[in-house]
Scaffold this active site. Structure first.
Site, PDB file in Angstrom:
ATOM      1  N   GLU A  20     -18.212  27.791  19.372  1.00  0.00           N
ATOM      2  CA  GLU A  20     -18.481  26.967  20.550  1.00  0.00           C
ATOM      3  C   GLU A  20     -17.558  25.739  20.571  1.00  0.00           C
ATOM      4  O   GLU A  20     -17.045  25.351  21.626  1.00  0.00           O
ATOM      5  CB  GLU A  20     -19.969  26.568  20.570  1.00  0.00           C
ATOM      6  CG  GLU A  20     -20.413  25.664  21.697  1.00  0.00           C
ATOM      7  CD  GLU A  20     -20.126  26.184  23.107  1.00  0.00           C
ATOM      8  OE1 GLU A  20     -19.755  27.353  23.278  1.00  0.00           O
ATOM      9  OE2 GLU A  20     -20.241  25.370  24.037  1.00  0.00           O
TER      10      GLU A  20
ATOM     11  N   LYS B 273     -14.936  24.975  23.614  1.00  0.00           N
ATOM     12  CA  LYS B 273     -14.959  23.715  24.377  1.00  0.00           C
ATOM     13  C   LYS B 273     -13.573  23.102  24.410  1.00  0.00           C
ATOM     14  O   LYS B 273     -13.104  22.659  25.444  1.00  0.00           O
ATOM     15  CB  LYS B 273     -15.898  22.727  23.706  1.00  0.00           C
ATOM     16  CG  LYS B 273     -17.294  22.465  24.076  1.00  0.00           C
ATOM     17  CD  LYS B 273     -17.889  22.699  25.376  1.00  0.00           C
ATOM     18  CE  LYS B 273     -17.699  24.016  26.024  1.00  0.00           C
ATOM     19  NZ  LYS B 273     -18.802  24.879  26.195  1.00  0.00           N
TER      20      LYS B 273
ATOM     21  N   ASN C 115     -18.654  34.427  49.549  1.00  0.00           N
ATOM     22  CA  ASN C 115     -18.585  34.319  48.088  1.00  0.00           C
ATOM     23  C   ASN C 115     -18.914  35.693  47.548  1.00  0.00           C
ATOM     24  O   ASN C 115     -19.942  36.253  47.894  1.00  0.00           O
ATOM     25  CB  ASN C 115     -19.621  33.281  47.620  1.00  0.00           C
ATOM     26  CG  ASN C 115     -19.791  33.250  46.114  1.00  0.00           C
ATOM     27  OD1 ASN C 115     -18.872  33.578  45.381  1.00  0.00           O
ATOM     28  ND2 ASN C 115     -20.963  32.867  45.660  1.00  0.00           N
ATOM     29  N   GLY C 116     -18.038  36.244  46.711  1.00  0.00           N
ATOM     30  CA  GLY C 116     -18.307  37.579  46.161  1.00  0.00           C
ATOM     31  C   GLY C 116     -17.081  38.454  46.291  1.00  0.00           C
ATOM     32  O   GLY C 116     -15.972  37.952  46.529  1.00  0.00           O
TER      33      GLY C 116
ATOM     34  N   TRP D 188     -12.643  29.958  44.695  1.00  0.00           N
ATOM     35  CA  TRP D 188     -12.057  30.367  43.420  1.00  0.00           C
ATOM     36  C   TRP D 188     -11.463  31.740  43.683  1.00  0.00           C
ATOM     37  O   TRP D 188     -12.191  32.701  43.922  1.00  0.00           O
ATOM     38  CB  TRP D 188     -13.139  30.425  42.340  1.00  0.00           C
ATOM     39  CG  TRP D 188     -12.613  30.721  40.974  1.00  0.00           C
ATOM     40  CD1 TRP D 188     -12.107  29.824  40.076  1.00  0.00           C
ATOM     41  CD2 TRP D 188     -12.560  32.002  40.324  1.00  0.00           C
ATOM     42  NE1 TRP D 188     -11.734  30.467  38.927  1.00  0.00           N
ATOM     43  CE2 TRP D 188     -11.993  31.802  39.047  1.00  0.00           C
ATOM     44  CE3 TRP D 188     -12.915  33.287  40.697  1.00  0.00           C
ATOM     45  CZ2 TRP D 188     -11.784  32.848  38.146  1.00  0.00           C
ATOM     46  CZ3 TRP D 188     -12.711  34.328  39.799  1.00  0.00           C
ATOM     47  CH2 TRP D 188     -12.159  34.099  38.541  1.00  0.00           C
TER      48      TRP D 188
ATOM     49  N   HIS E 120      -8.690  36.179   5.355  1.00  0.00           N
ATOM     50  CA  HIS E 120      -8.264  37.522   5.755  1.00  0.00           C
ATOM     51  C   HIS E 120      -7.233  37.484   6.876  1.00  0.00           C
ATOM     52  O   HIS E 120      -7.006  38.498   7.527  1.00  0.00           O
ATOM     53  CB  HIS E 120      -9.485  38.350   6.177  1.00  0.00           C
ATOM     54  CG  HIS E 120     -10.469  38.546   5.066  1.00  0.00           C
ATOM     55  ND1 HIS E 120     -10.208  39.346   3.973  1.00  0.00           N
ATOM     56  CD2 HIS E 120     -11.683  37.993   4.830  1.00  0.00           C
ATOM     57  CE1 HIS E 120     -11.239  39.305   3.140  1.00  0.00           C
ATOM     58  NE2 HIS E 120     -12.146  38.465   3.634  1.00  0.00           N
TER      59      HIS E 120
ATOM     60  N   LYS F 102     -17.665  27.460  37.477  1.00  0.00           N
ATOM     61  CA  LYS F 102     -18.926  27.321  36.753  1.00  0.00           C
ATOM     62  C   LYS F 102     -19.723  28.608  36.700  1.00  0.00           C
ATOM     63  O   LYS F 102     -20.301  28.942  35.693  1.00  0.00           O
ATOM     64  CB  LYS F 102     -19.742  26.211  37.415  1.00  0.00           C
ATOM     65  CG  LYS F 102     -21.021  25.855  36.684  1.00  0.00           C
ATOM     66  CD  LYS F 102     -20.724  25.116  35.413  1.00  0.00           C
ATOM     67  CE  LYS F 102     -21.957  24.787  34.609  1.00  0.00           C
ATOM     68  NZ  LYS F 102     -21.607  24.486  33.214  1.00  0.00           N
TER      69      LYS F 102
ATOM     70  N   ARG G 261     -17.981  25.292  41.555  1.00  0.00           N
ATOM     71  CA  ARG G 261     -17.982  26.753  41.678  1.00  0.00           C
ATOM     72  C   ARG G 261     -16.589  27.313  41.956  1.00  0.00           C
ATOM     73  O   ARG G 261     -16.379  28.533  41.920  1.00  0.00           O
ATOM     74  CB  ARG G 261     -18.907  27.173  42.818  1.00  0.00           C
ATOM     75  CG  ARG G 261     -20.341  26.750  42.619  1.00  0.00           C
ATOM     76  CD  ARG G 261     -21.181  27.168  43.797  1.00  0.00           C
ATOM     77  NE  ARG G 261     -21.264  28.618  43.892  1.00  0.00           N
ATOM     78  CZ  ARG G 261     -22.145  29.363  43.262  1.00  0.00           C
ATOM     79  NH1 ARG G 261     -23.027  28.811  42.470  1.00  0.00           N
ATOM     80  NH2 ARG G 261     -22.153  30.667  43.399  1.00  0.00           N
TER      81      ARG G 261
ATOM     82  N   GLU H   4     -11.049  25.192  26.623  1.00  0.00           N
ATOM     83  CA  GLU H   4     -11.254  25.253  28.069  1.00  0.00           C
ATOM     84  C   GLU H   4     -10.990  23.923  28.782  1.00  0.00           C
ATOM     85  O   GLU H   4     -10.577  23.934  29.931  1.00  0.00           O
ATOM     86  CB  GLU H   4     -12.586  25.875  28.467  1.00  0.00           C
ATOM     87  CG  GLU H   4     -13.825  25.142  28.128  1.00  0.00           C
ATOM     88  CD  GLU H   4     -15.089  25.913  28.551  1.00  0.00           C
ATOM     89  OE1 GLU H   4     -15.040  26.757  29.438  1.00  0.00           O
ATOM     90  OE2 GLU H   4     -16.148  25.620  27.972  1.00  0.00           O
TER      91      GLU H   4
ATOM     92  N   CYS I 228     -17.474  31.154  44.565  1.00  0.00           N
ATOM     93  CA  CYS I 228     -17.039  30.130  45.499  1.00  0.00           C
ATOM     94  C   CYS I 228     -18.263  29.340  45.924  1.00  0.00           C
ATOM     95  O   CYS I 228     -19.385  29.751  45.651  1.00  0.00           O
ATOM     96  CB  CYS I 228     -16.410  30.766  46.730  1.00  0.00           C
ATOM     97  SG  CYS I 228     -15.095  31.918  46.316  1.00  0.00           S
TER      98      CYS I 228
HETATM   99  O1  M6R Z   1     -23.794  30.845  33.546  1.00  0.00           O
HETATM  100  P1  M6R Z   1     -23.577  31.584  32.283  1.00  0.00           P
HETATM  101  O2  M6R Z   1     -24.230  30.950  31.106  1.00  0.00           O
HETATM  102  O3  M6R Z   1     -23.960  33.045  32.391  1.00  0.00           O
HETATM  103  O4  M6R Z   1     -22.022  31.551  32.060  1.00  0.00           O
HETATM  104  C1  M6R Z   1     -21.409  32.201  30.985  1.00  0.00           C
HETATM  105  C2  M6R Z   1     -20.001  31.693  30.783  1.00  0.00           C
HETATM  106  O5  M6R Z   1     -19.226  31.930  31.913  1.00  0.00           O
HETATM  107  C3  M6R Z   1     -19.968  30.193  30.453  1.00  0.00           C
HETATM  108  O6  M6R Z   1     -20.741  29.890  29.349  1.00  0.00           O
HETATM  109  C4  M6R Z   1     -18.518  29.738  30.201  1.00  0.00           C
HETATM  110  O7  M6R Z   1     -18.042  30.286  29.014  1.00  0.00           O
HETATM  111  C5  M6R Z   1     -18.452  28.208  30.182  1.00  0.00           C
HETATM  112  N1  M6R Z   1     -17.277  27.761  30.863  1.00  0.00           N
HETATM  113  C6  M6R Z   1     -18.426  27.663  28.818  1.00  0.00           C
HETATM  114  O8  M6R Z   1     -18.272  26.293  28.765  1.00  0.00           O
END
Ligand code: M6R
Length: 612
Positions: free
Chosen positions: A485, A489, A99-100, A73, A508, A607, A27, A492, A2
């Site tokens: 990757e 992208k 937060n936590g 969040w 496979h 994030k 966040r 998400e 958060c």
């Molecule tokens: O801050 P971090 O690199 O440790 O975060 C890891 C993942 O949570 C982060 O890469 C996530 O997969 C992103 N949303 C990817 O775009």
């Protein structure tokens, strides 16, 4: 996961808090709230985004020079008005933001219920504020001390800020496992989850350490003590963050801005570390641990999400260049697997935010078994760099779009430099080859600039596939992590189902999915297993799949087979991920925009993932 922001001083708190919440919205963005003292506690909170909160408070009494604010969040309890922060204590005289996760909240809640406390929300946070009030009442103690006693009973992670109606001159804050920064102004203090809400008011900041409590008072200078009651001298640092780095700068979205920043962010990640003319690669942050890395029995790379994909590229790099065996692990699996680790192992932990809970826990586990931990992080002063023995920052600058873009290419850049440095020390690479690669690496920012010119073509392509229901991404060798990757992208930010696969694995299983409806993105650049990838393309073609191929400029063979071509500049095979990722980022971006998705704040995501 958060966002927290708070202020105490002479100014009106509202504009500072609101602006801060917008900056921290990456966040978490399912609900938001604010509380002020003027002189009683005023509380406003609502489900939805910060903009909804701003609308909600219009015309309401929001004056006050002390206040706390939160963007959430959800972890405990669905996102609704009641579960939104701040939360009040039973008497209504204390307000808290958190937060936590309080892991033992159920036990504490039960005890408090038996003592007559009533709970309005389903959150773990409300337990904490009742507990603090209970201690103040029973022990006849002031707020700071009650917070300290309470935190000794808490298991879990927290960054908290508490405000009391009975003490309008003080804010009390504490952290463990979740970040918190104190900004020191002239007769005023700021608090936030990161420095972005603070940067325009002061450059003097103190990053709180785990288990530290900060007392921010109008009447005295900053006091920091631990939950074991040890007084600490605040370590004041100068912020290097600039305001322009955290604004959109004319782009429609942060994600697009960050994609376009990559020539700069890669260059910054190499600055002072790569000198092709002098034939030198050096990373100051790991200098004391280079020999350890060179002699490592094994390198284990731990990370999550996009950072894990960068780790996979790292595996190929370290094995090819430095001839050290590498394993790449999801931090979340590694931490619960009782892995075999020895003192001869070097663990590289990769994280953009530096706060990912799983990665942090995996680091602690590996450390406890004697491994050396090297960090690759983007956020300066975050928890992971502090938990590691040494490391290198990526210098990508603040990444605000939830989908990681420039952080990925910066991480791959650092991994390339590290692998080259260790290979050079080990003598596992010919000098001439070393020079060839570093010369090419130096030219990568320009090639990224050139790659970005495909943007208009990709926008057209995105128009054709806006409503596709599935996507397959294929690549081999260094391009396999690029495929993963690319798929991540797309899913998400556009919510289209997408899978990344090593191209040869397709036969496979996933080949069963291919029909004329299935777009297949193949990274088919001209080095490495190029001919093998062409065979894989043919297999897709034979089943009427639609091929979108990322190829090297001037390619002829793939052009004949593919339905759509995206050209990128020629480069070394091991550097291709730095270029090939870019069109895939742009493709996801444009598709998401055309589907009217919230690109910077995709649903259900945040994030920095500071929970398990
Ligand atoms: O801050 P971090 O690199 O440790 O975060 C890891 C993942 O949570 C982060 O890469 C996530 O997969 C992103 N949303 C990817 O775009």
């Amino acid at each position: 996961m958060c966002g927290i922001v708070a202020y105490i001083g002479e100014k009106q708190a509202l504009p500072i808090l609101l602006k801060g919440l917008y900056r921290l919205e990456y966040r978490g963005y399912d609900s938001a709230g604010l509380a002020f003292l003027n002189p009683g506690l005023q509380l406003y909170k609502t489900k939805g985004k910060v903009a909804d909160l701003e609308t909600y408070i219009e015309g309401k009494n929001t004056s006050g020079t002390i206040g706390i604010a939160h963007t959430r969040w959800a972890t405990h309890g669905e996102p609704n008005d009641i579960n939104a922060h701040p939360h009040f204590s039973q008497s209504g005289k204390l307000a808290i933001i958190h937060n936590g996760i309080i892991e033992n909240y159920a036990v504490l809640k039960e005890e408090l219920k038996q003592r007559g406390y009533l709970f309005k929300s389903e959150t773990d946070t409300e337990v904490l504020v009742h507990l603090i009030e209970d201690i103040m009442h029973n022990e006849k103690t002031e707020l700071g001390e009650a917070v300290r006693i309470a935190l000794n009973q808490v298991i879990g992670a927290y960054a908290i800020v508490i405000m009391s109606e009975n003490d309008p001159d003080t804010l009390v804050a504490a952290r463990k496992g979740s970040p918190l920064v104190v900004g020191i102004g002239d007769g005023e203090f700021y608090l936030a989850s990161d420095a972005t809400p603070i940067v325009e008011y002061t450059k003097d900041v103190v990053y709180l350490n785990d288990e530290e409590i900060a007392i921010l008072s109008r009447k005295q200078s900053l006091t920091i003590k631990t939950i074991k009651n040890q007084i600490k001298t605040p370590y004041v640092q100068k912020l290097e963050l600039s305001l322009t780095a955290i604004e959109k700068g004319g782009f429609e979205h942060f994600m697009l801005k960050e994609i376009y920043e990559q020539p700069r962010s890669i260059r910054d990640s190499m600055r002072g570390r790569l000198n092709a003319k002098e034939g030198r690669v050096s990373l100051g942050g790991i200098i004391d641990y280079e020999t350890k890395m060179k002699n490592a029995r094994r390198i284990i790379i731990i990370a999550c999400g996009t950072s894990w994909h960068a780790g996979l590229v790292g595996e190929y790099l370290f094995e090819e260049l430095a001839r050290i065996p590498v394993e790449v692990e999801y931090a979340s699996e590694f931490r619960y697997r009782n892995p075999v680790i020895s003192e001869e192992d070097v663990v590289i932990a990769i994280s953009q935010s530096g706060e990912t809970a799983d990665t942090l826990a995996a680091i602690e586990l590996a450390k406890s078994k004697g491994a050396t931990i090297i960090g690759i992080c983007n956020v300066v002063g975050s928890s992971i760099p502090r938990a590691t023995h040494a490391g290198s920052y990526t210098h990508a600058g603040p990444e605000i779009g939830v989908a990681s873009t420039k952080a990925f290419t910066a991480q791959v850049t650092i991994l390339t430099l590290m692998a080259l440095r260790i290979a050079y020390m080990k003598g596992s690479i010919e000098k001439s080859r070393f020079h060839q690669i570093i010369n090419e690496l130096e030219s990568i920012p320009e090639k990224v600039e050139e790659t970005l010119k495909v943007d208009p073509e990709i926008k057209e392509l995105a128009r054709m596939f806006t409503f596709a229901r599935n996507f397959l991404y294929l690549g081999r060798g260094y391009n396999f992590p690029v495929a993963l990757e690319g798929a991540l992208k797309l899913k998400e930010i556009s919510y289209i189902h997408a899978e990344g696969y090593p191209a040869a694995e397709m036969k496979h299983g996933p080949i069963a999915l291919i029909d004329r409806e299935m777009p297949v993105v193949v990274i088919a650049t001209n080095r490495g297993p190029y001919d093998k990838v062409i065979s894989n393309i043919q297999e897709v073609k034979a089943r009427n799949g639609k091929i979108i191929a990322v190829v090297t400029k001037g390619d002829i063979k793939v052009k004949e087979l593919a339905d759509y071509i995206i050209e990128i500049p020629e480069t070394e095979e091991m550097l291709v991920p730095l270029l090939a990722t870019i069109p895939l980022q742009l493709l996801s971006y444009h598709i998401a925009v055309m589907r009217d998705c919230n690109v910077d704040q995709p649903r259900n995501l945040a994030k920095s993932v500071t929970v398990e």
